[in-house]
Write a protein that holds these residues in place. Structure first.
Motif, PDB file in Angstrom:
ATOM      1  N   LEU A 234       9.876  -6.225   7.937  1.00  0.00           N
ATOM      2  CA  LEU A 234       9.779  -5.525   6.649  1.00  0.00           C
ATOM      3  C   LEU A 234       8.340  -5.510   6.145  1.00  0.00           C
ATOM      4  O   LEU A 234       7.849  -4.473   5.675  1.00  0.00           O
ATOM      5  N   THR A 235       7.656  -6.642   6.254  1.00  0.00           N
ATOM      6  CA  THR A 235       6.277  -6.732   5.762  1.00  0.00           C
ATOM      7  C   THR A 235       5.350  -5.820   6.552  1.00  0.00           C
ATOM      8  O   THR A 235       4.489  -5.143   5.977  1.00  0.00           O
ATOM      9  N   MET A 236       5.508  -5.791   7.880  1.00  0.00           N
ATOM     10  CA  MET A 236       4.646  -4.951   8.705  1.00  0.00           C
ATOM     11  C   MET A 236       4.842  -3.468   8.388  1.00  0.00           C
ATOM     12  O   MET A 236       3.871  -2.714   8.252  1.00  0.00           O
ATOM     13  N   ILE A 237       6.103  -3.043   8.247  1.00  0.00           N
ATOM     14  CA  ILE A 237       6.380  -1.641   7.936  1.00  0.00           C
ATOM     15  C   ILE A 237       5.851  -1.285   6.550  1.00  0.00           C
ATOM     16  O   ILE A 237       5.251  -0.218   6.346  1.00  0.00           O
ATOM     17  N   LEU A 238       6.063  -2.178   5.577  1.00  0.00           N
ATOM     18  CA  LEU A 238       5.604  -1.923   4.208  1.00  0.00           C
ATOM     19  C   LEU A 238       4.081  -1.792   4.152  1.00  0.00           C
ATOM     20  O   LEU A 238       3.548  -0.877   3.509  1.00  0.00           O
ATOM     21  N   ILE A 239       3.370  -2.682   4.826  1.00  0.00           N
ATOM     22  CA  ILE A 239       1.902  -2.639   4.806  1.00  0.00           C
ATOM     23  C   ILE A 239       1.393  -1.377   5.473  1.00  0.00           C
ATOM     24  O   ILE A 239       0.473  -0.708   4.973  1.00  0.00           O
ATOM     25  N   ASN A 240       1.989  -0.994   6.603  1.00  0.00           N
ATOM     26  CA  ASN A 240       1.554   0.224   7.293  1.00  0.00           C
ATOM     27  C   ASN A 240       1.881   1.471   6.480  1.00  0.00           C
ATOM     28  O   ASN A 240       1.083   2.419   6.452  1.00  0.00           O
ATOM     29  N   ASN A 241       3.052   1.481   5.834  1.00  0.00           N
ATOM     30  CA  ASN A 241       3.399   2.616   4.976  1.00  0.00           C
ATOM     31  C   ASN A 241       2.422   2.749   3.809  1.00  0.00           C
ATOM     32  O   ASN A 241       1.986   3.855   3.461  1.00  0.00           O
ATOM     33  N   THR A 242       2.077   1.620   3.207  1.00  0.00           N
ATOM     34  CA  THR A 242       1.193   1.633   2.043  1.00  0.00           C
ATOM     35  C   THR A 242      -0.226   2.032   2.434  1.00  0.00           C
ATOM     36  O   THR A 242      -0.864   2.850   1.755  1.00  0.00           O
ATOM     37  N   PHE A 243      -0.735   1.475   3.528  1.00  0.00           N
ATOM     38  CA  PHE A 243      -2.088   1.814   3.954  1.00  0.00           C
ATOM     39  C   PHE A 243      -2.182   3.263   4.415  1.00  0.00           C
ATOM     40  O   PHE A 243      -3.256   3.856   4.371  1.00  0.00           O
ATOM     41  N   GLY A 244      -1.058   3.833   4.856  1.00  0.00           N
ATOM     42  CA  GLY A 244      -1.064   5.230   5.263  1.00  0.00           C
ATOM     43  C   GLY A 244      -1.278   6.195   4.116  1.00  0.00           C
ATOM     44  O   GLY A 244      -1.604   7.366   4.330  1.00  0.00           O
ATOM     45  N   LEU A 245      -1.091   5.711   2.867  1.00  0.00           N
ATOM     46  CA  LEU A 245      -1.328   6.558   1.702  1.00  0.00           C
ATOM     47  C   LEU A 245      -2.816   6.697   1.385  1.00  0.00           C
ATOM     48  O   LEU A 245      -3.197   7.555   0.600  1.00  0.00           O
ATOM     49  N   ILE A 246      -3.641   5.843   1.970  1.00  0.00           N
ATOM     50  CA  ILE A 246      -5.086   5.929   1.759  1.00  0.00           C
ATOM     51  C   ILE A 246      -5.624   7.092   2.592  1.00  0.00           C
ATOM     52  O   ILE A 246      -5.267   7.247   3.757  1.00  0.00           O
ATOM     53  N   PRO A 247      -6.460   7.950   2.018  1.00  0.00           N
ATOM     54  CA  PRO A 247      -6.977   9.102   2.777  1.00  0.00           C
ATOM     55  C   PRO A 247      -7.708   8.680   4.052  1.00  0.00           C
ATOM     56  O   PRO A 247      -8.395   7.656   4.085  1.00  0.00           O
ATOM     57  N   TYR A 248      -7.521   9.480   5.087  1.00  0.00           N
ATOM     58  CA  TYR A 248      -8.197   9.332   6.377  1.00  0.00           C
ATOM     59  C   TYR A 248      -7.766   8.099   7.155  1.00  0.00           C
ATOM     60  O   TYR A 248      -8.445   7.676   8.090  1.00  0.00           O
ATOM     61  N   ILE A 249      -6.639   7.488   6.773  1.00  0.00           N
ATOM     62  CA  ILE A 249      -6.082   6.377   7.547  1.00  0.00           C
ATOM     63  C   ILE A 249      -4.775   6.845   8.170  1.00  0.00           C
ATOM     64  O   ILE A 249      -3.880   7.326   7.475  1.00  0.00           O
ATOM     65  N   PHE A 250      -4.674   6.705   9.468  1.00  0.00           N
ATOM     66  CA  PHE A 250      -3.497   7.164  10.211  1.00  0.00           C
ATOM     67  C   PHE A 250      -2.279   6.304   9.867  1.00  0.00           C
ATOM     68  O   PHE A 250      -2.355   5.068   9.883  1.00  0.00           O
ATOM     69  N   THR A 251      -1.160   6.951   9.538  1.00  0.00           N
ATOM     70  CA  THR A 251       0.086   6.248   9.223  1.00  0.00           C
ATOM     71  C   THR A 251       0.849   6.003  10.511  1.00  0.00           C
ATOM     72  O   THR A 251       1.492   6.910  11.046  1.00  0.00           O
ATOM     73  N   ALA A 252       0.780   4.783  11.022  1.00  0.00           N
ATOM     74  CA  ALA A 252       1.406   4.479  12.318  1.00  0.00           C
ATOM     75  C   ALA A 252       2.918   4.632  12.268  1.00  0.00           C
ATOM     76  O   ALA A 252       3.545   5.042  13.250  1.00  0.00           O
ATOM     77  N   THR A 253       3.540   4.325  11.111  1.00  0.00           N
ATOM     78  CA  THR A 253       4.995   4.403  11.006  1.00  0.00           C
ATOM     79  C   THR A 253       5.513   5.836  10.913  1.00  0.00           C
ATOM     80  O   THR A 253       6.722   6.038  10.883  1.00  0.00           O
ATOM     81  N   SER A 254       4.626   6.818  10.837  1.00  0.00           N
ATOM     82  CA  SER A 254       5.072   8.218  10.864  1.00  0.00           C
ATOM     83  C   SER A 254       5.142   8.757  12.284  1.00  0.00           C
ATOM     84  O   SER A 254       5.584   9.892  12.488  1.00  0.00           O
TER      85      SER A 254
END
Length: 224
Positions: free
Chosen positions: A77-97
């Motif tokens: 849960l923590t890994m998915i949440l952190i990746n989802n949140t960081f993906g909202l930052i511009p120019y950062i690839f969202t790995a969970t997408s």
């Protein structure tokens, strides 16, 4: 359309190395060393949330659960949440997408649960194929339906997470592309809509990580 969906393609490469996948490890690089060594209010709050999740996952797993299963599910849960949140930052690839990332998380979990259940609790797993109260005429039909639903579980888990992350990012990209060609009157409306969508995506990032972990917990509880 090719340019639109290119934001979900990890194609940035240097020396044939896909650098966009480094976004998975990027959150760990941003944590200060003092977070792991010294007690703080943020650490106390995070530990409180983790203990609450541990209690909830134990209830979902039931009296008989896998050893250290709650640690695995909270980490997921923590890994998915952190990746989802960081993906909202511009120019950062969202790995969970990316389906490659989501399937690589869902498939091993599902396979481990299924193998554990069929090897150690064969009678229990066979009983799950025929729900209680099923008429005799429909038993063979229900076995087929339950078998198919069990097989497609990793696919539904992975597609649900990837599709929800892709949908919000596509809307933000579409609205962002309208900015340069829009008039000054419409521009404030676009900015307001983007801020609202960004707030919604922040909630989706939290909800989807929780849904992924809870569904994995429920699948595990059926095999124990």
């Amino acid at each position: 359309m090719t340019n639109l969906f290119s934001i979900f393609d990890p194609s940035t490469q240097i020396l044939n190395l896909p650098l966009n996948w480094l976004s998975i490890a990027l959150p760990l690089m941003t944590f200060p060393y003092s977070f792991w060594l010294l007690p703080s209010r943020s650490k106390t709050m995070i530990m409180s949330i983790i203990m609450t999740l541990k209690t909830e996952f134990k209830l979902l797993l039931g009296p008989v659960h896998f050893p250290s299963a709650t640690i695995l599910l909270i980490s997921l849960l923590t890994m998915i949440l952190i990746n989802n949140t960081f993906g909202l930052i511009p120019y950062i690839f969202t790995a969970t997408s990316h389906p490659l990332m989501t399937i690589s998380m869902a498939l091993p979990l599902w396979l481990a649960f299924i193998l554990y259940g069929w090897i150690n609790h064969l009678t229990h797993m066979l009983a799950h194929l025929v729900p209680q109260g099923t008429p005799t005429m429909l038993m063979s039909f229900m076995v087929c339906i339950e078998t198919i639903s069990n097989i497609i579980r990793p696919l539904t888990l992975s597609i649900r997470l990837a599709a929800n992350m892709i949908a919000g990012h596509l809307l933000l990209t579409l609205l962002g592309n309208q900015g340069p060609s829009s008039s000054i009157i419409i521009l404030p409306l676009i900015l307001t809509t983007q801020i609202m969508l960004l707030t919604l995506e922040s909630a989706v990032a939290l909800i989807q990580s929780y849904v992924f972990a809870v569904l994995s917990t429920l699948y595990a509880s059926e095999t124990s």
